[in-house]
Write a protein that holds these residues in place. Structure first.
Motif, PDB file in Angstrom:
ATOM      1  N   ASP A  28       5.812  17.570   2.305  1.00 10.32           N
ATOM      2  CA  ASP A  28       7.081  18.255   2.111  1.00 10.32           C
ATOM      3  C   ASP A  28       8.058  17.624   1.115  1.00 10.32           C
ATOM      4  OD1 ASP A  28       8.940  20.286   2.581  1.00 10.32           O
ATOM      5  OD2 ASP A  28       9.917  19.148   4.170  1.00 10.32           O
ATOM      6  N   PRO A  29       7.621  17.335  -0.101  1.00 12.64           N
ATOM      7  CA  PRO A  29       8.576  17.295  -1.212  1.00 12.64           C
ATOM      8  C   PRO A  29       8.218  18.424  -2.189  1.00 12.64           C
ATOM      9  CG  PRO A  29       6.950  15.544  -1.496  1.00 12.64           C
ATOM     10  CD  PRO A  29       6.470  16.456  -0.375  1.00 12.64           C
ATOM     11  N   PRO A  30       8.507  19.710  -1.829  1.00 16.21           N
ATOM     12  CA  PRO A  30       8.003  20.833  -2.631  1.00 16.21           C
ATOM     13  C   PRO A  30       8.503  20.857  -4.063  1.00 16.21           C
ATOM     14  CG  PRO A  30       9.635  21.577  -1.033  1.00 16.21           C
ATOM     15  CD  PRO A  30       9.312  20.157  -0.683  1.00 16.21           C
ATOM     16  N   SER A  31       9.685  20.267  -4.323  1.00 16.15           N
ATOM     17  CA  SER A  31      10.196  20.280  -5.695  1.00 16.15           C
ATOM     18  C   SER A  31       9.299  19.480  -6.630  1.00 16.15           C
ATOM     19  CB  SER A  31      11.619  19.715  -5.737  1.00 16.15           C
ATOM     20  OG  SER A  31      11.638  18.367  -5.285  1.00 16.15           O
ATOM     21  N   ALA A  32       8.532  18.545  -6.060  1.00 18.26           N
ATOM     22  CA  ALA A  32       7.576  17.746  -6.841  1.00 18.26           C
ATOM     23  C   ALA A  32       6.152  18.227  -6.605  1.00 18.26           C
ATOM     24  CB  ALA A  32       7.697  16.282  -6.468  1.00 18.26           C
ATOM     25  N   LEU A  33       6.004  19.463  -6.118  1.00 16.28           N
ATOM     26  CA  LEU A  33       4.686  20.023  -5.784  1.00 16.28           C
ATOM     27  C   LEU A  33       3.940  19.116  -4.811  1.00 16.28           C
ATOM     28  CD1 LEU A  33       3.521  21.434  -9.256  1.00 16.28           C
ATOM     29  CD2 LEU A  33       4.771  22.599  -7.409  1.00 16.28           C
ATOM     30  N   ASN A  34       4.734  18.490  -3.925  1.00 13.93           N
ATOM     31  CA  ASN A  34       4.173  17.624  -2.875  1.00 13.93           C
ATOM     32  C   ASN A  34       3.330  16.492  -3.448  1.00 13.93           C
ATOM     33  OD1 ASN A  34       5.325  19.497  -1.016  1.00 13.93           O
ATOM     34  ND2 ASN A  34       3.523  20.778  -1.243  1.00 13.93           N
ATOM     35  N   ALA A  35       3.763  15.963  -4.594  1.00 14.02           N
ATOM     36  CA  ALA A  35       3.036  14.862  -5.229  1.00 14.02           C
ATOM     37  C   ALA A  35       2.942  13.677  -4.275  1.00 14.02           C
ATOM     38  CB  ALA A  35       3.726  14.450  -6.521  1.00 14.02           C
ATOM     39  N   PHE A  36       1.814  13.002  -4.328  1.00 11.90           N
ATOM     40  CA  PHE A  36       1.492  11.904  -3.418  1.00 11.90           C
ATOM     41  C   PHE A  36       2.124  10.608  -3.907  1.00 11.90           C
ATOM     42  CE2 PHE A  36      -1.170   8.454  -1.834  1.00 11.90           C
ATOM     43  CZ  PHE A  36      -1.487   8.842  -0.534  1.00 11.90           C
ATOM     44  N   THR A  37       2.704   9.862  -2.980  1.00 12.68           N
ATOM     45  CA  THR A  37       3.217   8.529  -3.263  1.00 12.68           C
ATOM     46  C   THR A  37       2.666   7.564  -2.224  1.00 12.68           C
ATOM     47  OG1 THR A  37       5.171   8.848  -1.867  1.00 12.68           O
ATOM     48  CG2 THR A  37       5.375   9.472  -4.199  1.00 12.68           C
ATOM     49  N   VAL A  38       2.845   6.271  -2.482  1.00 13.53           N
ATOM     50  CA  VAL A  38       2.419   5.269  -1.500  1.00 13.53           C
ATOM     51  C   VAL A  38       3.141   5.505  -0.178  1.00 13.53           C
ATOM     52  CG1 VAL A  38       2.384   2.807  -0.966  1.00 13.53           C
ATOM     53  CG2 VAL A  38       1.826   3.592  -3.285  1.00 13.53           C
ATOM     54  N   GLU A  39       4.416   5.882  -0.235  1.00 14.80           N
ATOM     55  CA  GLU A  39       5.170   6.160   0.993  1.00 14.80           C
ATOM     56  C   GLU A  39       4.566   7.346   1.745  1.00 14.80           C
ATOM     57  OE1 GLU A  39       9.700   7.261   2.529  1.00 14.80           O
ATOM     58  OE2 GLU A  39       9.257   7.201   0.381  1.00 14.80           O
ATOM     59  N   MET A  40       4.185   8.412   1.031  1.00 23.33           N
ATOM     60  CA  MET A  40       3.562   9.549   1.691  1.00 23.33           C
ATOM     61  C   MET A  40       2.257   9.118   2.356  1.00 23.33           C
ATOM     62  SD  MET A  40       2.116  13.185   0.202  1.00 23.33           S
ATOM     63  CE  MET A  40       3.704  13.958  -0.095  1.00 23.33           C
ATOM     64  N   GLY A  41       1.491   8.279   1.669  1.00 26.18           N
ATOM     65  CA  GLY A  41       0.238   7.799   2.247  1.00 26.18           C
ATOM     66  C   GLY A  41       0.474   7.050   3.545  1.00 26.18           C
ATOM     67  N   THR A  42       1.481   6.190   3.562  1.00 26.03           N
ATOM     68  CA  THR A  42       1.813   5.440   4.771  1.00 26.03           C
ATOM     69  C   THR A  42       2.212   6.378   5.901  1.00 26.03           C
ATOM     70  OG1 THR A  42       2.529   3.530   3.464  1.00 26.03           O
ATOM     71  CG2 THR A  42       3.340   3.675   5.728  1.00 26.03           C
ATOM     72  N   GLU A  43       2.983   7.416   5.568  1.00 27.05           N
ATOM     73  CA  GLU A  43       3.405   8.368   6.594  1.00 27.05           C
ATOM     74  C   GLU A  43       2.222   9.185   7.117  1.00 27.05           C
ATOM     75  OE1 GLU A  43       6.730  10.719   5.335  1.00 27.05           O
ATOM     76  OE2 GLU A  43       8.095   9.004   5.375  1.00 27.05           O
ATOM     77  N   LEU A  44       1.299   9.562   6.250  1.00 28.80           N
ATOM     78  CA  LEU A  44       0.120  10.304   6.702  1.00 28.80           C
ATOM     79  C   LEU A  44      -0.736   9.461   7.643  1.00 28.80           C
ATOM     80  CD1 LEU A  44      -0.886  12.200   3.444  1.00 28.80           C
ATOM     81  CD2 LEU A  44      -0.412  13.262   5.662  1.00 28.80           C
ATOM     82  N   VAL A  45      -0.902   8.196   7.336  1.00 27.08           N
ATOM     83  CA  VAL A  45      -1.644   7.305   8.233  1.00 27.08           C
ATOM     84  C   VAL A  45      -0.964   7.270   9.602  1.00 27.08           C
ATOM     85  CG1 VAL A  45      -2.312   4.913   8.679  1.00 27.08           C
ATOM     86  CG2 VAL A  45      -2.665   5.910   6.407  1.00 27.08           C
ATOM     87  N   ARG A  46       0.355   7.111   9.601  1.00 28.70           N
ATOM     88  CA  ARG A  46       1.099   7.096  10.869  1.00 28.70           C
ATOM     89  C   ARG A  46       0.918   8.407  11.625  1.00 28.70           C
ATOM     90  NH1 ARG A  46       6.902   6.710   9.364  1.00 28.70           N
ATOM     91  NH2 ARG A  46       7.138   7.301  11.563  1.00 28.70           N
ATOM     92  N   ALA A  47       0.985   9.518  10.893  1.00 29.82           N
ATOM     93  CA  ALA A  47       0.882  10.833  11.544  1.00 29.82           C
ATOM     94  C   ALA A  47      -0.485  11.023  12.193  1.00 29.82           C
ATOM     95  CB  ALA A  47       1.153  11.937  10.527  1.00 29.82           C
ATOM     96  N   PHE A  48      -1.547  10.600  11.514  1.00 30.16           N
ATOM     97  CA  PHE A  48      -2.887  10.762  12.085  1.00 30.16           C
ATOM     98  C   PHE A  48      -3.129   9.789  13.237  1.00 30.16           C
ATOM     99  CE2 PHE A  48      -3.846  13.407   8.437  1.00 30.16           C
ATOM    100  CZ  PHE A  48      -4.655  14.365   9.026  1.00 30.16           C
ATOM    101  N   GLU A  49      -2.610   8.599  13.131  1.00 32.77           N
ATOM    102  CA  GLU A  49      -2.746   7.660  14.247  1.00 32.77           C
ATOM    103  C   GLU A  49      -2.004   8.189  15.471  1.00 32.77           C
ATOM    104  OE1 GLU A  49      -1.346   4.002  12.593  1.00 32.77           O
ATOM    105  OE2 GLU A  49      -3.313   3.440  11.783  1.00 32.77           O
ATOM    106  N   ALA A  50      -0.825   8.778  15.243  1.00 34.84           N
ATOM    107  CA  ALA A  50      -0.064   9.352  16.355  1.00 34.84           C
ATOM    108  C   ALA A  50      -0.795  10.547  16.963  1.00 34.84           C
ATOM    109  CB  ALA A  50       1.329   9.763  15.878  1.00 34.84           C
ATOM    110  N   ALA A  51      -1.398  11.377  16.118  1.00 32.77           N
ATOM    111  CA  ALA A  51      -2.141  12.543  16.616  1.00 32.77           C
ATOM    112  C   ALA A  51      -3.328  12.110  17.463  1.00 32.77           C
ATOM    113  CB  ALA A  51      -2.607  13.404  15.448  1.00 32.77           C
TER     114      ALA A  51
END
Length: 300
Positions: A28-51
């Motif tokens: 959800d940074p649509p203005s950047a076409l949801n471009a991937f950053t190191v921060e997004m990667g860290t958040e995705l890892v957290r989200a999957f571990e939580a799931a």
């Protein structure tokens, strides 16, 4: 996260929504076409571990906000856009003996690969709902997901050769298994952008649907593979399919399956057999991760 759909986990670059046992993660940074950053990667890892640790979650859907799924790495980020420490000179021994060293983890380890490994380790079925451009890490992060459904406007590209780099996010392990070695090489050598239909015809994508039907289609599939199923049975089956199919001999699969059948048969299997005999729907009660058997996780 909560079963009423409220988001109780704070992220900067993701939105999460849990409804009817299906967790939707939206880049959800649509203005950047949801471009991937190191921060997004860290958040995705957290989200999957939580799931994986949340028994309320039966399945996971990943999609993008706006008109893109993920336009790849954010190449406008300051410094090394991949978050790498250019002062290091790592070798393979570092990746083996120092793999968990903070210096290696933060300065060498591919952030997309961390996401793929978190998806791979997930105990819940995972569906990619590709709603638009998905290139680079936007494409490779979907490979360890169990199903990919694309909208007609989706475009998928393994564009690393155009940037002078190589595939990442463990994609050289996943992509050949999905589409074959020759096609994987062609796509990665050429860096071509695939239409949704081309990706489906090659076996990368399960279904192509109209844009306004994408999330409904993904949710129907999520409920199909998770609703009324044993949480432990699904978690073990997911890991067994991925791990055992990479073993050298079926005897390794036999060992794992023997243990898995043993523990599920004395758990939810008792209810499953009784429900079958009584011609009713089963009421499975196992939870994940609490009721995973003692041999889990086995070899990775």
């Amino acid at each position: 996260m909560s079963s009423d759909g409220a988001d109780t986990t704070t992220f900067s670059l993701l939105r999460t929504d849990l409804r009817d046992g299906v967790l939707t993660i939206t880049l959800d940074p649509p203005s950047a076409l949801n471009a991937f950053t190191v921060e997004m990667g860290t958040e995705l890892v957290r989200a999957f571990e939580a799931a994986s640790a949340d028994d309320e979650v039966g399945a996971v859907i990943v999609t993008g906000a706006g008109r893109a799924f993920c336009a790849g790495m954010d190449l406008t980020a300051e410094g090394n856009v991949f978050g790498l420490d250019e002062g290091l000179r790592p070798d393979m021994e570092d990746m083996v003996s120092r793999r968990e060293d903070p210096e290696v983890q933060s300065g060498v380890a591919d952030s997309g690969g961390k996401v793929s490994l978190a998806v791979y380790a997930c105990t819940k079925p995972v569906i990619a709902a590709i709603n638009g451009p998905a290139v680079g890490i936007g494409a490779t992060m979907t490979l360890p997901m169990d199903f990919r459904i694309a909208s007609r406007s989706a475009r998928i590209g393994f564009v690393f050769s155009r940037l002078g780099i190589v595939p990442e996010a463990c994609s050289t392990w996943f992509l050949p298994r999905l589409v074959g070695v020759s096609r994987a090489l062609e796509w990665c050598f050429s860096g071509e952008i695939l239409t949704a239909d081309e990706a489906r015809d090659a076996g990368l994508v399960r279904d192509v649907v109209d844009d306004d039907e994408l999330l409904d289609t993904a949710h129907r599939l999520a409920r199909k593979v998770s609703s009324g199923k044993s949480r432990v049975g699904i978690a073990l089956t997911r890991q067994m399919i991925y791990r055992n199919s990479a073993e050298r001999s079926p005897s390794a699969a036999h060992s794992v399956e023997s243990l898995a059948v043993f523990y599920t048969s004395i758990g939810d299997g008792k209810e499953g057999v009784q429900a079958f005999l009584e011609k009713r729907e089963p009421a499975f009660r196992s939870s994940v991760p609490e009721d995973l058997p003692p041999f889990y996780p086995w070899q990775r």
